[in-house]
Scaffold this motif. Structure first.
Motif, PDB file in Angstrom:
ATOM      1  N   LEU A 194       0.840  -1.204   0.000  1.00 51.97           N
ATOM      2  CA  LEU A 194       0.000   0.000   0.000  1.00 51.97           C
ATOM      3  C   LEU A 194       0.870   1.247   0.000  1.00 51.97           C
ATOM      4  CD1 LEU A 194      -2.713  -1.089   2.579  1.00 51.97           C
ATOM      5  CD2 LEU A 194      -3.039  -0.819   0.146  1.00 51.97           C
ATOM      6  N   LYS A 195       1.928   1.188   0.804  1.00 50.42           N
ATOM      7  CA  LYS A 195       2.851   2.326   0.859  1.00 50.42           C
ATOM      8  C   LYS A 195       3.575   2.488  -0.464  1.00 50.42           C
ATOM      9  CE  LYS A 195       4.234   2.777   5.594  1.00 50.42           C
ATOM     10  NZ  LYS A 195       5.012   1.856   6.422  1.00 50.42           N
ATOM     11  N   GLU A 196       4.041   1.344  -0.997  1.00 52.87           N
ATOM     12  CA  GLU A 196       4.778   1.410  -2.261  1.00 52.87           C
ATOM     13  C   GLU A 196       3.945   2.029  -3.378  1.00 52.87           C
ATOM     14  OE1 GLU A 196       7.249  -2.573  -1.133  1.00 52.87           O
ATOM     15  OE2 GLU A 196       6.081  -2.610  -2.978  1.00 52.87           O
ATOM     16  N   LEU A 197       2.644   1.767  -3.328  1.00 55.79           N
ATOM     17  CA  LEU A 197       1.777   2.342  -4.360  1.00 55.79           C
ATOM     18  C   LEU A 197       1.315   3.743  -3.958  1.00 55.79           C
ATOM     19  CD1 LEU A 197      -0.377  -0.807  -5.179  1.00 55.79           C
ATOM     20  CD2 LEU A 197       1.347   0.254  -6.627  1.00 55.79           C
ATOM     21  N   SER A 198       1.868   4.238  -2.866  1.00 62.14           N
ATOM     22  CA  SER A 198       1.509   5.556  -2.318  1.00 62.14           C
ATOM     23  C   SER A 198       0.017   5.674  -2.106  1.00 62.14           C
ATOM     24  CB  SER A 198       1.955   6.679  -3.256  1.00 62.14           C
ATOM     25  OG  SER A 198       3.281   6.521  -3.585  1.00 62.14           O
ATOM     26  N   LEU A 199      -0.555   4.615  -1.576  1.00 60.25           N
ATOM     27  CA  LEU A 199      -1.989   4.670  -1.310  1.00 60.25           C
ATOM     28  C   LEU A 199      -2.211   5.276   0.070  1.00 60.25           C
ATOM     29  CD1 LEU A 199      -3.280   1.371  -2.827  1.00 60.25           C
ATOM     30  CD2 LEU A 199      -3.909   3.683  -3.483  1.00 60.25           C
ATOM     31  N   HIS A 200      -2.031   6.560   0.126  1.00 60.71           N
ATOM     32  CA  HIS A 200      -2.256   7.275   1.374  1.00 60.71           C
ATOM     33  C   HIS A 200      -3.484   8.147   1.198  1.00 60.71           C
ATOM     34  CE1 HIS A 200       1.561   6.190   3.197  1.00 60.71           C
ATOM     35  NE2 HIS A 200       2.045   6.268   1.982  1.00 60.71           N
ATOM     36  N   PHE A 201      -4.338   8.091   2.162  1.00 60.08           N
ATOM     37  CA  PHE A 201      -5.527   8.940   2.093  1.00 60.08           C
ATOM     38  C   PHE A 201      -5.552   9.823   3.312  1.00 60.08           C
ATOM     39  CE2 PHE A 201      -6.376   5.160  -0.292  1.00 60.08           C
ATOM     40  CZ  PHE A 201      -6.818   5.687  -1.481  1.00 60.08           C
ATOM     41  N   ARG A 202      -6.082  10.994   3.155  1.00 65.88           N
ATOM     42  CA  ARG A 202      -6.086  11.927   4.279  1.00 65.88           C
ATOM     43  C   ARG A 202      -7.324  11.683   5.120  1.00 65.88           C
ATOM     44  NH1 ARG A 202      -1.986  14.989   4.721  1.00 65.88           N
ATOM     45  NH2 ARG A 202      -0.649  14.954   2.905  1.00 65.88           N
ATOM     46  N   ASN A 203      -7.105  11.565   6.429  1.00 59.45           N
ATOM     47  CA  ASN A 203      -8.279  11.436   7.279  1.00 59.45           C
ATOM     48  C   ASN A 203      -8.691  12.821   7.776  1.00 59.45           C
ATOM     49  OD1 ASN A 203      -6.567  12.139   9.276  1.00 59.45           O
ATOM     50  ND2 ASN A 203      -6.487  10.125  10.257  1.00 59.45           N
ATOM     51  N   GLY A 204      -9.691  12.847   8.670  1.00 62.43           N
ATOM     52  CA  GLY A 204     -10.301  14.109   9.097  1.00 62.43           C
ATOM     53  C   GLY A 204      -9.303  15.126   9.625  1.00 62.43           C
ATOM     54  N   ASN A 205      -8.279  14.702  10.383  1.00 62.51           N
ATOM     55  CA  ASN A 205      -7.366  15.689  10.951  1.00 62.51           C
ATOM     56  C   ASN A 205      -6.162  15.951  10.043  1.00 62.51           C
ATOM     57  OD1 ASN A 205      -5.724  13.520  11.273  1.00 62.51           O
ATOM     58  ND2 ASN A 205      -6.111  13.282  13.478  1.00 62.51           N
ATOM     59  N   GLY A 208      -1.731  11.991   6.912  1.00 65.07           N
ATOM     60  CA  GLY A 208      -1.661  10.940   5.900  1.00 65.07           C
ATOM     61  C   GLY A 208      -1.790   9.592   6.575  1.00 65.07           C
ATOM     62  N   GLN A 209      -2.457   8.708   5.933  1.00 63.20           N
ATOM     63  CA  GLN A 209      -2.739   7.438   6.564  1.00 63.20           C
ATOM     64  C   GLN A 209      -2.881   6.373   5.478  1.00 63.20           C
ATOM     65  OE1 GLN A 209      -5.984   7.888   9.291  1.00 63.20           O
ATOM     66  NE2 GLN A 209      -6.664   5.851   8.881  1.00 63.20           N
ATOM     67  N   ALA A 210      -2.360   5.187   5.735  1.00 64.73           N
ATOM     68  CA  ALA A 210      -2.489   4.132   4.724  1.00 64.73           C
ATOM     69  C   ALA A 210      -3.964   3.857   4.495  1.00 64.73           C
ATOM     70  CB  ALA A 210      -1.771   2.883   5.203  1.00 64.73           C
ATOM     71  N   ALA A 211      -4.236   3.150   3.428  1.00 64.89           N
ATOM     72  CA  ALA A 211      -5.610   3.068   2.928  1.00 64.89           C
ATOM     73  C   ALA A 211      -6.550   2.345   3.878  1.00 64.89           C
ATOM     74  CB  ALA A 211      -5.593   2.368   1.590  1.00 64.89           C
ATOM     75  N   ARG A 212      -6.750   2.931   5.025  1.00 61.31           N
ATOM     76  CA  ARG A 212      -7.609   2.304   6.015  1.00 61.31           C
ATOM     77  C   ARG A 212      -9.070   2.381   5.583  1.00 61.31           C
ATOM     78  NH1 ARG A 212      -5.643   4.222  11.411  1.00 61.31           N
ATOM     79  NH2 ARG A 212      -3.849   3.006  10.793  1.00 61.31           N
ATOM     80  N   HIS A 213      -9.344   3.354   4.730  1.00 61.18           N
ATOM     81  CA  HIS A 213     -10.735   3.526   4.293  1.00 61.18           C
ATOM     82  C   HIS A 213     -11.070   2.628   3.122  1.00 61.18           C
ATOM     83  CE1 HIS A 213     -10.437   6.828   6.954  1.00 61.18           C
ATOM     84  NE2 HIS A 213      -9.568   7.456   6.197  1.00 61.18           N
ATOM     85  N   ARG A 214     -10.137   1.800   2.726  1.00 58.66           N
ATOM     86  CA  ARG A 214     -10.358   0.863   1.649  1.00 58.66           C
ATOM     87  C   ARG A 214     -10.894   1.562   0.407  1.00 58.66           C
ATOM     88  NH1 ARG A 214     -13.146  -4.534   3.483  1.00 58.66           N
ATOM     89  NH2 ARG A 214     -14.960  -3.385   2.811  1.00 58.66           N
ATOM     90  N   ALA A 215     -10.392   2.748   0.142  1.00 61.49           N
ATOM     91  CA  ALA A 215     -10.981   3.525  -0.935  1.00 61.49           C
ATOM     92  C   ALA A 215     -10.266   3.288  -2.259  1.00 61.49           C
ATOM     93  CB  ALA A 215     -10.976   5.001  -0.565  1.00 61.49           C
TER      94      ALA A 215
END
Ligand code: UD1
Length: 377
Positions: A194-205, A208-215
């Motif tokens: 996930l990191k290698e693919l730079s799948l980081h999504f921004r949460n409310g605050n 940056g956070q790994a794709a915890r939202h499965r988006a």
């Protein structure tokens, strides 16, 4: 001293490895009973279609490598039949165990049956009732030359009974591919993909956070019906581009599909649909478990998403795995762009999410049952 039972396990193509691994593991607990030999036909040969799975699954190096490679169906059958026959003559096993429905499965089963060597078929009885699929022909013929047939879902037992296969040859045991999935799922959490693919999504605050939202949507496609016809392939790619306007689309591309995209001068916008190299087992699992949606035409992925509770759209008119629709998260979708987009957006908006019910005996213990049955015959 009691004689050991000599078993040849056959693998040939990508979907075979995870079905064989748990069987070998269970048998290896009793080396005094089982003399195991692993034969790789070489139907798949690229590192990413073969060796990476051996590493991920902890499979031993094949004892015999036939190196048959690619070709037409007839060429593949012919090369496997001829070279596997020599292996049988030399090694004289008590059993040949074949899994799934690829060309290597049928060719090895047939070679063994003609030599009166007993054949066990793991994942027997599945039927799409669509003889335009090469796998359907492999399934039917393999089942009819097998001595012991292990089914993954009850529909398999019903199909085999209708075809006149005596019920005493058939055992409902569950799914060895799910054995592998259940065993390796915890380990997949630590993958860096996930990191290698730079799948980081921004949460409310704003962190940056790994794709915890499965988006994201994860895609695989390789069936000749979908990729060998340029009309179908371009419809599907068009749908993926549209879906990618809403969520990123990750698409590890099978070599057959990559070839067809190139030959037909098709393309997708690289910022939207990310075309990746084929992934190994652990990386694909890490992506699949976190995906908000999977779009596929694979057989096995319909089952894996059912186990994981991830919504799955299968771009096919039928499935040989009805339990994934009846109890699982799978849904069939025609290969038309508008239908795929409609179903995908529905699923992504949570409208299409079905509660998962685990199919019976998908409990991680199918291989143990199979080995117990083999001990009793
Ligand atoms: C095969 C199986 C299919 C299975 C799929 C999983 C049959 C009839 N089909 O289809 O059931 O779902 O594997 O992947 O057995 N190629 C490479 N490198 C490889 C292997 C293949 O580049 O390591 C390319 C070759 O161009 C080859 C093409 O892919 O011609 C297709 O390979 P093939 O083994 O014929 O069938 P798959 O489409 O992979």
């Amino acid at each position: 001293m009691e004689q050991r039972t000599r078993v040849i396990h056959v693998v040939g193509a990508r979907p075979n490895y995870m079905k064989v691994a748990p069987l070998m593991r269970v048998m290896s607990r009793h080396p005094e009973k089982w003399d195991q030999i692993l034969v790789h036909t070489g139907q798949h040969y690229d590192y990413r279609m073969s060796q990476v799975f051996f590493e991920d699954l902890g499979l031993p190096h094949p004892d015999v490598y036939l190196g048959v490679g690619s070709g037409s169906h007839a060429e593949q059958y012919a090369r496997v039949l001829q070279s596997f026959e020599n292996v049988l003559d030399e090694l004289r096993p008590n059993w040949v165990i074949v899994v799934g429905d690829v060309n290597s499965t049928l060719a090895c089963a047939l070679a063994a049956a003609q030599k009166h060597i007993k054949v066990a078929h793991v994942e027997a009885g599945l039927r799409s009732f669509d003889r335009t699929m090469p796998e359907e022909i492999n399934r039917v013929l393999t089942d009819h030359v097998s001595d012991l047939l292990f089914t993954t879902e009850r529909s398999g037992n019903e199909n085999l009974a209708k075809e006149g296969i005596p019920p005493e040859k058939v055992r409902f045991v569950g799914n060895t591919m799910i054995d592998t999935l259940a065993a390796l799922l915890p380990k997949s959490e630590n993958r860096q993909i996930l990191k290698e693919l730079s799948l980081h999504f921004r949460n409310g605050n704003g962190q940056g956070q790994a794709a915890r939202h499965r988006a994201y949507t994860l895609v695989t496609l390789h069936r000749p019906q979908n990729v060998d016809e340029s009309y179908a392939l371009s419809e599907i790619l068009e749908a993926l581009e549209r879906i990618a306007e809403d969520v990123p689309v990750l698409f590890p591309v099978h070599p057959r599909t990559r070839k067809r995209i190139k030959e037909n001068h098709l393309s997708v916008h690289p910022d939207r649909v990310r075309l990746l190299e084929p992934l190994g087992y652990m990386d694909f699992l890490a992506l699949m478990r976190q995906a908000s949606l999977v779009i596929t035409d694979s057989g096995g992925i319909q089952e894996e998403t059912t186990y994981l509770g991830v919504p799955c759209l299968t771009v096919r008119p039928n499935t040989e795995r009805p339990v994934t629709i009846e109890l699982g998260t799978n849904r069939l979708v025609p290969r038309e762009s508008s239908a795929i987009v409609r179903e995908a957006l529905h699923a992504l908006s949570n409208g299409g999410v079905k509660e998962r019910t685990l199919p019976p005996l998908w409990d991680g213990k199918a291989a143990e049952r199979i080995v117990r049955h083999l001990e009793q015959v």
